[in-house]
Motif scaffolding. Structure first.
Motif, PDB file in Angstrom:
ATOM      1  N   ARG A  80       0.833  -1.202   0.000  1.00 57.96           N
ATOM      2  CA  ARG A  80       0.000   0.000   0.000  1.00 57.96           C
ATOM      3  C   ARG A  80       0.872   1.258   0.000  1.00 57.96           C
ATOM      4  N   VAL A  81       1.861   1.293   0.871  1.00 55.60           N
ATOM      5  CA  VAL A  81       2.735   2.465   0.941  1.00 55.60           C
ATOM      6  C   VAL A  81       3.624   2.538  -0.292  1.00 55.60           C
ATOM      7  N   GLU A  82       3.993   1.405  -0.854  1.00 55.24           N
ATOM      8  CA  GLU A  82       4.759   1.435  -2.106  1.00 55.24           C
ATOM      9  C   GLU A  82       3.965   2.147  -3.192  1.00 55.24           C
ATOM     10  N   ARG A  83       2.679   1.800  -3.340  1.00 55.93           N
ATOM     11  CA  ARG A  83       1.839   2.468  -4.343  1.00 55.93           C
ATOM     12  C   ARG A  83       1.752   3.971  -4.069  1.00 55.93           C
ATOM     13  N   ARG A  84       1.533   4.327  -2.800  1.00 56.71           N
ATOM     14  CA  ARG A  84       1.422   5.738  -2.438  1.00 56.71           C
ATOM     15  C   ARG A  84       2.740   6.476  -2.655  1.00 56.71           C
ATOM     16  N   THR A  85       3.842   5.815  -2.361  1.00 56.03           N
ATOM     17  CA  THR A  85       5.154   6.441  -2.548  1.00 56.03           C
ATOM     18  C   THR A  85       5.408   6.707  -4.023  1.00 56.03           C
ATOM     19  N   ARG A  86       5.083   5.752  -4.874  1.00 56.55           N
ATOM     20  CA  ARG A  86       5.237   5.954  -6.317  1.00 56.55           C
ATOM     21  C   ARG A  86       4.400   7.153  -6.778  1.00 56.55           C
ATOM     22  N   LEU A  87       3.166   7.234  -6.287  1.00 59.11           N
ATOM     23  CA  LEU A  87       2.296   8.355  -6.650  1.00 59.11           C
ATOM     24  C   LEU A  87       2.836   9.675  -6.087  1.00 59.11           C
ATOM     25  N   TRP A  88       3.378   9.640  -4.868  1.00 56.93           N
ATOM     26  CA  TRP A  88       3.948  10.845  -4.272  1.00 56.93           C
ATOM     27  C   TRP A  88       5.116  11.348  -5.118  1.00 56.93           C
ATOM     28  N   TYR A  95      11.401  12.922 -10.320  1.00 57.06           N
ATOM     29  CA  TYR A  95      12.425  12.507 -11.291  1.00 57.06           C
ATOM     30  C   TYR A  95      12.883  13.664 -12.179  1.00 57.06           C
ATOM     31  N   ALA A  96      11.947  14.462 -12.659  1.00 53.63           N
ATOM     32  CA  ALA A  96      12.312  15.605 -13.497  1.00 53.63           C
ATOM     33  C   ALA A  96      13.054  16.674 -12.688  1.00 53.63           C
ATOM     34  N   ARG A  97      12.648  16.860 -11.452  1.00 54.39           N
ATOM     35  CA  ARG A  97      13.256  17.904 -10.619  1.00 54.39           C
ATOM     36  C   ARG A  97      14.645  17.530 -10.113  1.00 54.39           C
ATOM     37  N   THR A  98      14.923  16.223 -10.012  1.00 55.73           N
ATOM     38  CA  THR A  98      16.205  15.815  -9.422  1.00 55.73           C
ATOM     39  C   THR A  98      17.167  15.160 -10.402  1.00 55.73           C
ATOM     40  N   GLY A  99      16.642  14.598 -11.480  1.00 54.86           N
ATOM     41  CA  GLY A  99      17.497  13.879 -12.414  1.00 54.86           C
ATOM     42  C   GLY A  99      17.691  12.408 -12.079  1.00 54.86           C
ATOM     43  N   VAL A 100      17.091  11.946 -10.988  1.00 54.69           N
ATOM     44  CA  VAL A 100      17.156  10.522 -10.643  1.00 54.69           C
ATOM     45  C   VAL A 100      16.329   9.748 -11.665  1.00 54.69           C
ATOM     46  N   ARG A 101      16.841   8.634 -12.114  1.00 50.32           N
ATOM     47  CA  ARG A 101      16.114   7.796 -13.072  1.00 50.32           C
ATOM     48  C   ARG A 101      14.984   7.039 -12.372  1.00 50.32           C
ATOM     49  N   ALA A 102      13.822   7.017 -13.004  1.00 47.93           N
ATOM     50  CA  ALA A 102      12.667   6.319 -12.427  1.00 47.93           C
ATOM     51  C   ALA A 102      12.963   4.831 -12.219  1.00 47.93           C
ATOM     52  N   GLY A 103      13.801   4.268 -13.058  1.00 50.99           N
ATOM     53  CA  GLY A 103      14.157   2.862 -12.923  1.00 50.99           C
ATOM     54  C   GLY A 103      15.101   2.573 -11.767  1.00 50.99           C
ATOM     55  N   HIS A 104      15.531   3.618 -11.074  1.00 50.54           N
ATOM     56  CA  HIS A 104      16.437   3.451  -9.943  1.00 50.54           C
ATOM     57  C   HIS A 104      15.692   3.470  -8.610  1.00 50.54           C
ATOM     58  N   LEU A 105      14.437   3.042  -8.637  1.00 49.83           N
ATOM     59  CA  LEU A 105      13.592   2.967  -7.455  1.00 49.83           C
ATOM     60  C   LEU A 105      13.443   1.504  -7.063  1.00 49.83           C
ATOM     61  N   HIS A 106      13.813   1.185  -5.814  1.00 53.81           N
ATOM     62  CA  HIS A 106      13.777  -0.197  -5.335  1.00 53.81           C
ATOM     63  C   HIS A 106      13.017  -0.270  -4.017  1.00 53.81           C
ATOM     64  N   PHE A 107      12.169  -1.296  -3.893  1.00 57.39           N
ATOM     65  CA  PHE A 107      11.419  -1.507  -2.664  1.00 57.39           C
ATOM     66  C   PHE A 107      11.726  -2.886  -2.106  1.00 57.39           C
TER      67      PHE A 107
END
Length: 187
Positions: A80-88, A95-107
């Motif tokens: 549940r929090v994973e879904r909310r975190t992705r939405l947050w 990703y656009a504001r920081t330059g971090v790649r979306a694919g670099h997200l791990h849970f």
């Protein structure tokens, strides 16, 4: 060099710290020590939960000036929090504001679960607000304890010697920046 960054309490402001003048936060009321709980405490309208002050700017600098494409988000939470975190992250245009790649997200689902992720990614630095988590990251030479809660530090104090404690993003950035300029490993 590669850096891993926790989300709850490091990027996303914890709900119980929104109006708290104490940087270490109150003693929690709830499950006993060692019980697995959700770490990322988002507001009921979770998209309105603010980022930790200075987080986006600092992460952007980590990408642009220090680690390049080697910035990773590693979070322990339930589905549940994973879904909310992705939405947050999407809602705040992270990703656009920081330059971090979306694919670099791990849970992962347990605090210990961050250790194999860190090892597989070859992380050299890690930022987390939980000393317990940092104690598992034995393959990561540079570990930063970010704005920890006193009760959690007391519970895991035997691991304090392996980390650098910081209370803000500017303090963390200065510590990492100084080490990078001198070429000294900061463990």
């Amino acid at each position: 060099m590669k850096i891993g960054i926790d989300i709850g309490g490091v990027l996303v402001q914890q709900e119980d710290r929104l109006h708290d003048d104490q940087p270490t936060g109150p003693e929690p009321v709830g499950p006993p020590a060692g019980a697995e709980t959700e770490d990322t405490a988002l507001l009921a309208d979770f998209r309105r939960t603010p980022p930790v002050p200075g987080a986006f700017e600092a992460v952007s600098a980590l990408v642009a000036e220090m680690f390049g494409e080697h910035v990773y988000l590693v979070s322990k939470c339930g589905e549940r929090v994973e879904r909310r975190t992705r939405l947050w992250l999407e809602h705040h245009d992270f990703y656009a504001r920081t330059g971090v790649r979306a694919g670099h997200l791990h849970f992962c689902r347990t605090r210990q679960g961050k250790a194999p992720i860190a090892a597989a990614l070859g992380l050299t630095h890690f930022v987390d607000d939980r000393l317990e988590v940092l104690s598992y990251l034995e393959t990561v030479p540079n570990r930063y304890l970010f704005r920890p809660r006193d009760h959690e530090v007391r519970r895991h104090r035997s691991h304090l010697a392996a980390v650098r404690r910081v209370e803000s993003w500017p303090e963390l950035m200065a510590l990492i920046g100084d080490a990078n300029q001198t070429g000294v490993r900061i463990s």
